[in-house]
Design an enzyme around this catalytic site. Structure first.
Site, PDB file in Angstrom:
ATOM      1  N   LYS A   1     124.078   7.744  -4.022  1.00  0.00           N
ATOM      2  CA  LYS A   1     122.777   7.074  -3.952  1.00  0.00           C
ATOM      3  C   LYS A   1     122.360   6.556  -5.334  1.00  0.00           C
ATOM      4  CE  LYS A   1     121.480   9.687   0.126  1.00  0.00           C
ATOM      5  NZ  LYS A   1     120.839  10.872   0.697  1.00  0.00           N
TER       6      LYS A   1
ATOM      7  N   GLN B   1     116.802  15.787  -0.648  1.00  0.00           N
ATOM      8  CA  GLN B   1     118.072  15.935   0.059  1.00  0.00           C
ATOM      9  C   GLN B   1     118.077  17.214   0.897  1.00  0.00           C
ATOM     10  OE1 GLN B   1     120.744  13.603  -0.124  1.00  0.00           O
ATOM     11  NE2 GLN B   1     121.629  14.827   1.517  1.00  0.00           N
TER      12      GLN B   1
ATOM     13  N   ASP C   1     113.274   8.011   3.556  1.00  0.00           N
ATOM     14  CA  ASP C   1     114.200   8.560   4.559  1.00  0.00           C
ATOM     15  C   ASP C   1     113.660   8.334   5.971  1.00  0.00           C
ATOM     16  OD1 ASP C   1     116.605   9.554   3.609  1.00  0.00           O
ATOM     17  OD2 ASP C   1     115.760  11.485   2.990  1.00  0.00           O
TER      18      ASP C   1
END
Ligand code: NDP
Length: 292
Positions: free
Chosen positions: A52, A96, A119
Site C-alpha cells: 500500500k 490493518q 476501507d
C-alpha cells in the site's frame, strides 16, 4: 477463455490516479495523504502494508505508516484514531486487520470518521452502500466491479453466485452486483458454510465469485461452461521451493477451471492488485468530497 488481468488493469488505474494527482498539485493543491496503522508483526499484514505504501508513492500520494507493537492498548489506539480523524492533512486512513485479540475490532472500525474511512468498513459507509448511495466502497468488491467494467463483462440479468458472506468481501460484492449500476443488475445468490448443495448452486452461476479462503475449493465440476469466475482467495501455503517459504493460493483450482470459463481472474495478479488500486481511488475520492 480470457484472463481478467488485475495487475495490468491496476497499473492503468494507478496511472489515471497519478495524472489526476499531478494535475491537482500543478494547480497548487496538496497531494492526497493516506495514513495506515499497523499493529503487531503479522507477516501477511506487513506485506499488504508495504504494498500500500509503495502504491501511494506510485500515484503521488503522501503516506504515513504508523506501526505499533501488539502490546498497544485499545485506549492508545483509539487516541491515535481520534488524532487522525481531526488532522486536516490526512484525507483517509486505514487500520490493518486483524488486530490483536485484546482490541475490539468493531469499536476500532466504528471510531474512524466515516468520511476518512477509505476501507469503507464503517457502518455508515456500509449502510450507504446498501441504500445504493455508496461513495467509499470496500476496496476488494470495488476492484472486482472495476475489472468487470474494464473488460466489458456483461452483468445485467446474469445470475451471480457469491461464495462467502464476510462484511469486507461477500456482502458488499453481492450488494454491488445486484444494485442498479452499470456493472450490476445481476440476480445474486449468496452462499456460505451452511449452504446445502453448494455445487448445484455454483453450477448455475454466470458469474461466480469465490471469497471463502479455502485454497482450490472451487473445482471444475462446480463451474458451468462459459462462466466468469472471480477468485478473491489469498491463502499462504507452505512451499519450500519458494524463497519466501510459501506460495499464494486462490480459492479456485485455476488449471482445471480456466478452460471452462469465458473470463477468469488469476491468483496472484487478479483481484489482489485491484484492491490496492481501489484503496488509492477511495483516498482521492475522500479528498475530493472534503474539498467539495
Ligand atoms: P472470512 O473468513 O471472513 O469469510 C469466509 C466466508 O466463506 C464466510 O462467509 C464463510 O461462511 C464462507 N465459507 C467458509 N467455508 C465455506 C464452505 N465450505 N462452503 C461455503 N462457504 C464457506 O473471509 P474473507 O471474506 O475475509 O476472505 C475470503 C478470502 O479472500 C481469504 O482468502 C482472504 O485472504 C481473501 N481476501 C482477499 C482480498 C484481496 O485483496 N484479494 C481482500 C480480502 C480478503 P460462514 O459465514 O457461514 O462462516
Amino acid at each position: 477463455m480470457q484472463i481478467l488481468d488485475g495487475k495490468k488493469t491496476s497499473e492503468a488505474l494507478k496511472a489515471e490516479i497519478r495524472a489526476e494527482v499531478d494535475a491537482l498539485v500543478a494547480a497548487g493543491h496538496r497531494a492526497p495523504h493516506l495514513a495506515a496503522i499497523l499493529v503487531g508483526e503479522n507477516g501477511a499484514s506487513i506485506t499488504y502494508m508495504n504494498n500500500k505504501v509503495k502504491s501511494c508513492h506510485e500515484v503521488g500520494f503522501e503516506s504515513s505508516l504508523i506501526k505499533y507493537p501488539d502490546t498497544i492498548t485499545e485506549k492508545e489506539l483509539l487516541a491515535k484514531i481520534t488524532e487522525l480523524n481531526e488532522d486536516p492533512k490526512i484525507d483517509g486512513f486505514i487500520v490493518q486487520l486483524p488486530l490483536p485479540k485484546h482490541i475490539n475490532e468493531k469499536l476500532i472500525t466504528e471510531s474512524i470518521a466515516p468520511e476518512k474511512d477509505v476501507d469503507g468498513f464503517h457502518p455508515v459507509n456500509m449502510g450507504r452502500l446498501a441504500l445504493g448511495q455508496g461513495t467509499l466502497i470496500p476496496a476488494t468488491p470495488a476492484g472486482i466491479i472495476e475489472l468487470l467494467d474494464r473488460y466489458d463483462v456483461p452483468t445485467e440479468g446474469r445470475h451471480a453466485v457469491v461464495v462467502g458472506r464476510s462484511n469486507i468481501v461477500g456482502v458488499p460484492v453481492s450488494l454491488l452486483l445486484e444494485g442498479k449500476y452499470k456493472k450490476g443488475n445481476c440476480t445474486v445468490t449468496v452462499c456460505h458454510s451452511k449452504t446445502k448443495n453448494l455445487a448445484e448452486i455454483t453450477r448455475q452461476a454466470d458469474i461466480l465469485v469465490a471469497a471463502l479462503g479455502i485454497p482450490h475449493f472451487i473445482t471444475a465440476d462446480m463451474v458451468k461452461d462459459g462462466a466468469t469466475v472471480i477468485d478473491v482467495g489469498i491463502t499462504r501455503v507452505a512451499d519450500s521451493s519458494k524463497k519466501s517459504g510459501f506460495a499464494i493460493k486462490g480459492d479456485v483450482d485455476f488449471e482445471a477451471v480456466a478452460p471452462k470459463c469465458e473470463f477468469i481472474t488469476p491468483v496472484p495478479g487478479g483481484v489482489g492488485p485491484m484492491t490496492i488500486a481501489m484503496l488509492m481511488k477511495n483516498t482521492l475520492t475522500a479528498m475530493k468530497i472534503k474539498r467539495g
